[in-house]
Write an enzyme that holds these catalytic residues in place. Structure first.
Site, short mmCIF file in Angstrom:
data_model
loop_
_atom_site.label_atom_id
_atom_site.label_comp_id
_atom_site.label_asym_id
_atom_site.label_seq_id
_atom_site.Cartn_x
_atom_site.Cartn_y
_atom_site.Cartn_z
N ARG A 73 -3.52 9.45 -3.31
CA ARG A 73 -3.17 8.02 -3.18
C ARG A 73 -3.09 7.62 -1.71
O ARG A 73 -3.53 6.54 -1.32
CB ARG A 73 -1.85 7.74 -3.90
CG ARG A 73 -1.50 6.26 -3.93
CD ARG A 73 -0.33 5.96 -4.86
NE ARG A 73 0.93 6.49 -4.36
CZ ARG A 73 2.08 6.40 -5.00
NH1 ARG A 73 2.14 5.80 -6.18
NH2 ARG A 73 3.19 6.92 -4.49
N LYS A 172 -0.37 1.59 -0.77
CA LYS A 172 1.05 1.82 -0.44
C LYS A 172 1.16 1.69 1.07
O LYS A 172 1.12 2.67 1.82
CB LYS A 172 1.50 3.19 -0.95
CG LYS A 172 3.00 3.29 -1.13
CD LYS A 172 3.38 4.44 -2.03
CE LYS A 172 4.84 4.82 -1.93
NZ LYS A 172 5.78 3.77 -2.28
N GLU A 205 6.13 -5.45 -11.44
CA GLU A 205 6.88 -4.19 -11.27
C GLU A 205 8.23 -4.55 -10.68
O GLU A 205 8.60 -5.72 -10.61
CB GLU A 205 6.10 -3.23 -10.38
CG GLU A 205 5.82 -3.78 -8.99
CD GLU A 205 5.12 -2.78 -8.07
OE1 GLU A 205 5.05 -1.58 -8.40
OE2 GLU A 205 4.66 -3.20 -7.00
N1 PXG Z 1 6.30 0.29 -7.03
C1 PXG Z 1 6.60 0.22 -5.73
C2 PXG Z 1 6.45 -1.08 -5.02
C3 PXG Z 1 7.03 1.35 -5.05
O1 PXG Z 1 7.33 1.29 -3.74
C4 PXG Z 1 6.87 2.61 -7.12
C5 PXG Z 1 6.42 1.45 -7.72
C6 PXG Z 1 6.93 3.89 -7.91
O2 PXG Z 1 5.88 4.75 -7.51
P1 PXG Z 1 6.03 6.33 -7.53
O3 PXG Z 1 4.71 6.82 -7.05
O4 PXG Z 1 7.16 6.70 -6.60
O5 PXG Z 1 6.31 6.72 -8.93
C7 PXG Z 1 7.18 2.58 -5.75
C8 PXG Z 1 7.66 3.81 -5.05
C9 PXG Z 1 12.28 4.39 -1.05
C10 PXG Z 1 11.33 4.87 -2.07
O6 PXG Z 1 12.34 5.00 0.03
C11 PXG Z 1 10.42 3.98 -2.63
C12 PXG Z 1 9.53 4.45 -3.59
C13 PXG Z 1 9.56 5.76 -3.99
C14 PXG Z 1 10.47 6.62 -3.41
C15 PXG Z 1 11.39 6.19 -2.45
O7 PXG Z 1 12.98 3.40 -1.28
N2 PXG Z 1 8.67 3.53 -4.11
#
Ligand code: PXG
Length: 311
Positions: A73, A172, A205
């Site tokens: 990703r 991301k 989301e």
């Molecule tokens: N949507 C958004 C906008 C995100 O930032 C997810 C969905 C979930 O994706 P994953 O791949 O983690 O299943 C995210 C992920 C933090 C932090 O530091 C943010 C995320 C993941 C871990 C820590 O706040 N965002």
């Protein structure tokens, strides 16, 4: 700015940490340095313009969960913004593992960031000759356990998810201001997370999590074309649904669908799988974590211990 404090203050303070005051080794542009030495320039375009990409990854019991998927990703995010990866996949894999080893960690949150690097003022990325990379492996504090036991009460916030024509949600990137506005609004309503709608009013989301509902025995989640990040935890839940024999489909979703769902849960590398029992003041289902949500959460917790790259 005054933010309403409906949430127990302790919830917020439990979520606050200052990892930068803890001594740790950070990988930064070719070497491991002490956290006190890990600094980036004020001319880094990651800071000046949010020009960069990142991953948030988890280490469980010495295994990095779905590392290849995270690195893929990251590569796709970098390709989309025409950012040259400073390392090969194999090098990144090794550097990520080594960052965990250097800090003696077996359970951690890993933040891998690639910025456009240092350049003159001005948006143009070609002003930056060399991308910058750093990897932080730190302890993670999750949502307080009571929310896994009792479920979260969340709200829909006014700030919309940026549309795909402006910035595809699948990238991301370091541009999180949109989500941060959503997070601030969530706090003003006394919630820890928030549903963000896309410009058409469909559920995209949450600010840092993907969203799922369960309706009449089927798990449903918005597709990434509605503005959802292709979450690694989301993909894992899709695999888990097949494993436990619960049908799952991607579908357009409105707030009504969540209000009238039997169950709701959120997924993310930080949150893992967390039940939601209330949205916008409406009780979801029976107002407690649902049985399918609990099965998904249990299967997720089993998987993270056995799947993964040994550091
Ligand atoms: N949507 C958004 C906008 C995100 O930032 C997810 C969905 C979930 O994706 P994953 O791949 O983690 O299943 C995210 C992920 C933090 C932090 O530091 C943010 C995320 C993941 C871990 C820590 O706040 N965002």
């Amino acid at each position: 700015m005054e933010l309403k404090q409906n949430i127990a203050h302790s919830d917020w303070t439990k979520l606050l940490r200052a990892p930068y005051v803890v001594r740790m080794k950070i990988y930064l542009d070719g070497k491991f340095v002490d956290s006190s030495e890990a600094k980036v320039s004020v001319f880094d375009h990651g800071l000046l313009y949010g020009d960069g990409v990142f991953e948030g990854i988890r280490l469980y019991g010495g295994n990095i969960f779905r590392l290849e998927e995270h690195l893929e990703r990251l590569e796709y995010s970098a390709k989309a913004i025409m950012l040259q990866m400073p390392h090969t996949r194999a090098e990144l894999r090794e550097l990520t593992c080594e960052t965990c080893r250097q800090n003696g960690l077996t359970d951690a949150y890993i933040r891998l960031v690639i910025t456009r690097g240092v350049g003159d003022l001005g948006l143009a990325p070609w002003l930056c000759p060399k991308p910058s990379i750093f990897i932080i492996a730190s302890k993670i504090s999750l949502y307080p356990q009571e929310h896994y036991d009792n479920g979260l009460a969340i709200v829909t916030v006014p700030t919309r998810r940026i549309g795909p024509a402006a910035l595809p949600a699948t990238i991301k990137s370091l541009n999180y201001l949109n989500n941060i506005l959503g997070k601030i609004e969530a706090k003003q309503f006394g919630a820890l997370e928030a549903i963000m709608l896309n410009e058409q009013g469909y559920v995209a989301e949450c600010t840092a999590d993907n969203v799922f509902i369960v309706h009449k025995g089927t798990i449903i989640t918005p597709s990434s074309s509605q503005g959802a990040l292709k979450g690694i935890t989301r993909d894992t839940v899709i695999d888990i649904a097949a494993e436990i024999g619960v049908p799952l489909r991607e579908s357009d979703m409105t707030r009504y669908d969540i209000w009238c769902a039997d169950e709701c849960f959120l997924t993310g590398s930080g949150a893992e799988v967390i039940p939601v029992v209330k949205l916008d003041g409406r009780v979801i289902g029976e107002g407690k974590p649902g049985s399918i949500t609990q099965r998904v959460l249990a299967a997720f917790r089993r998987r993270v211990l056995v799947e993964g790259t040994r550091i």
